[in-house]
Design a protein around this motif. Structure first.
Motif, PDB file in Angstrom:
ATOM      1  N   VAL A 167     -14.970 -81.480 -18.623  1.00  0.00           N
ATOM      2  CA  VAL A 167     -14.557 -81.365 -17.234  1.00  0.00           C
ATOM      3  C   VAL A 167     -13.199 -80.688 -17.187  1.00  0.00           C
ATOM      4  CG1 VAL A 167     -13.963 -82.629 -15.145  1.00  0.00           C
ATOM      5  CG2 VAL A 167     -15.848 -83.421 -16.589  1.00  0.00           C
ATOM      6  N   ALA A 183     -12.515 -79.574  -9.531  1.00  0.00           N
ATOM      7  CA  ALA A 183     -13.159 -79.951 -10.782  1.00  0.00           C
ATOM      8  C   ALA A 183     -14.317 -79.016 -11.092  1.00  0.00           C
ATOM      9  CB  ALA A 183     -13.662 -81.386 -10.698  1.00  0.00           C
ATOM     10  N   SER A 184     -14.537 -78.804 -12.361  1.00  0.00           N
ATOM     11  CA  SER A 184     -15.688 -78.008 -12.800  1.00  0.00           C
ATOM     12  C   SER A 184     -16.198 -78.572 -14.118  1.00  0.00           C
ATOM     13  CB  SER A 184     -15.319 -76.536 -12.962  1.00  0.00           C
ATOM     14  OG  SER A 184     -14.303 -76.374 -13.929  1.00  0.00           O
ATOM     15  N   PHE A 198     -19.522 -84.145 -10.532  1.00  0.00           N
ATOM     16  CA  PHE A 198     -18.330 -84.644  -9.840  1.00  0.00           C
ATOM     17  C   PHE A 198     -18.608 -85.904  -9.051  1.00  0.00           C
ATOM     18  CE2 PHE A 198     -14.180 -84.246  -8.092  1.00  0.00           C
ATOM     19  CZ  PHE A 198     -14.279 -84.555  -6.747  1.00  0.00           C
ATOM     20  N   SER A 199     -19.739 -85.948  -8.370  1.00  0.00           N
ATOM     21  CA  SER A 199     -20.021 -87.088  -7.492  1.00  0.00           C
ATOM     22  C   SER A 199     -20.153 -88.397  -8.261  1.00  0.00           C
ATOM     23  CB  SER A 199     -21.290 -86.828  -6.682  1.00  0.00           C
ATOM     24  OG  SER A 199     -22.406 -86.699  -7.549  1.00  0.00           O
ATOM     25  N   TYR A 249     -18.115 -89.289 -10.758  1.00  0.00           N
ATOM     26  CA  TYR A 249     -16.851 -89.625 -11.387  1.00  0.00           C
ATOM     27  C   TYR A 249     -15.965 -90.427 -10.447  1.00  0.00           C
ATOM     28  CZ  TYR A 249     -18.104 -85.626 -14.359  1.00  0.00           C
ATOM     29  OH  TYR A 249     -18.739 -84.744 -15.179  1.00  0.00           O
ATOM     30  N   ARG A 259     -12.261 -87.006  -0.930  1.00  0.00           N
ATOM     31  CA  ARG A 259     -12.975 -86.109  -1.826  1.00  0.00           C
ATOM     32  C   ARG A 259     -14.095 -85.412  -1.065  1.00  0.00           C
ATOM     33  NH1 ARG A 259     -14.847 -89.897  -6.512  1.00  0.00           N
ATOM     34  NH2 ARG A 259     -16.024 -88.063  -7.232  1.00  0.00           N
ATOM     35  N   ASN A 274     -17.459 -83.882  -2.247  1.00  0.00           N
ATOM     36  CA  ASN A 274     -18.338 -83.723  -3.397  1.00  0.00           C
ATOM     37  C   ASN A 274     -19.064 -82.374  -3.386  1.00  0.00           C
ATOM     38  OD1 ASN A 274     -17.646 -86.194  -4.479  1.00  0.00           O
ATOM     39  ND2 ASN A 274     -19.351 -87.280  -3.507  1.00  0.00           N
ATOM     40  N   LYS A 320     -17.698 -79.625  -2.630  1.00  0.00           N
ATOM     41  CA  LYS A 320     -16.731 -78.645  -3.154  1.00  0.00           C
ATOM     42  C   LYS A 320     -16.139 -79.071  -4.490  1.00  0.00           C
ATOM     43  CE  LYS A 320     -15.321 -76.885   1.382  1.00  0.00           C
ATOM     44  NZ  LYS A 320     -14.174 -76.643   2.298  1.00  0.00           N
ATOM     45  N   ASN A 321     -16.585 -80.213  -5.012  1.00  0.00           N
ATOM     46  CA  ASN A 321     -16.048 -80.729  -6.282  1.00  0.00           C
ATOM     47  C   ASN A 321     -14.524 -80.820  -6.252  1.00  0.00           C
ATOM     48  OD1 ASN A 321     -18.653 -80.831  -7.184  1.00  0.00           O
ATOM     49  ND2 ASN A 321     -18.442 -79.242  -8.735  1.00  0.00           N
ATOM     50  N   THR A 322     -14.005 -81.317  -5.149  1.00  0.00           N
ATOM     51  CA  THR A 322     -12.563 -81.335  -4.955  1.00  0.00           C
ATOM     52  C   THR A 322     -12.113 -82.698  -4.439  1.00  0.00           C
ATOM     53  OG1 THR A 322     -12.533 -78.957  -4.483  1.00  0.00           O
ATOM     54  CG2 THR A 322     -10.623 -80.238  -3.774  1.00  0.00           C
TER      55      THR A 322
END
Length: 121
Positions: free
Chosen positions: A2, A24-25, A29-30, A32, A69, A71, A73-75
């Motif tokens: 990650v 995050a990449s 993500f969802s 974590y 967060r 999810n 956008k993984n941000t």
């Protein structure tokens, strides 16, 4: 693996606001837990806020900071309002590959590079 990349730090006057972002990449993500920590010069890294199945904050930022967060956008974000000089630090986002609430840095497997927040009087 990650990867986490923070942005949004800067210089702000006391009483002002900043919003930090952590993109995050490389993973799901969802699933974590995500957290924000900070480290001031000469001090240990300290927990600030956590996002998982709910949210959790250290007492010194309750009512002023908000973690959220997106999810899709993984941000993860940290909205910081009513900033104080004692909030000055390098802010790090971190990922725990389990939806477990913990404030211990050792429980987090992945870290960003940090972003500087400086609050002036």
């Amino acid at each position: 693996q990650v990867q986490l990349v923070e942005s949004g730090g800067g210089l702000v006057q006391a009483g002002g606001s900043l919003r930090l972002s952590c993109a995050a990449s490389g993973g799901l993500f969802s699933r974590y837990s995500m957290a924000w920590f900070r480290q001031a010069p000469g001090k240990e890294r300290e927990f600030v806020a956590w996002s998982g199945t709910s949210t959790y904050y250290t007492d010194s930022v309750k009512g002023r900071f908000s973690i959220s967060r997106d999810n899709a956008k993984n941000t993860v974000y940290l909205q910081m309002n009513s900033l104080k000089r004692e909030d000055t630090a390098v802010y790090y986002c971190a990922a725990n590959l389990a939806l477990v609430r913990t404030i211990r840095p050792a429980e987090y497997s992945f870290w960003g590079q940090g972003t500087q927040v400086t609050v002036s009087s």
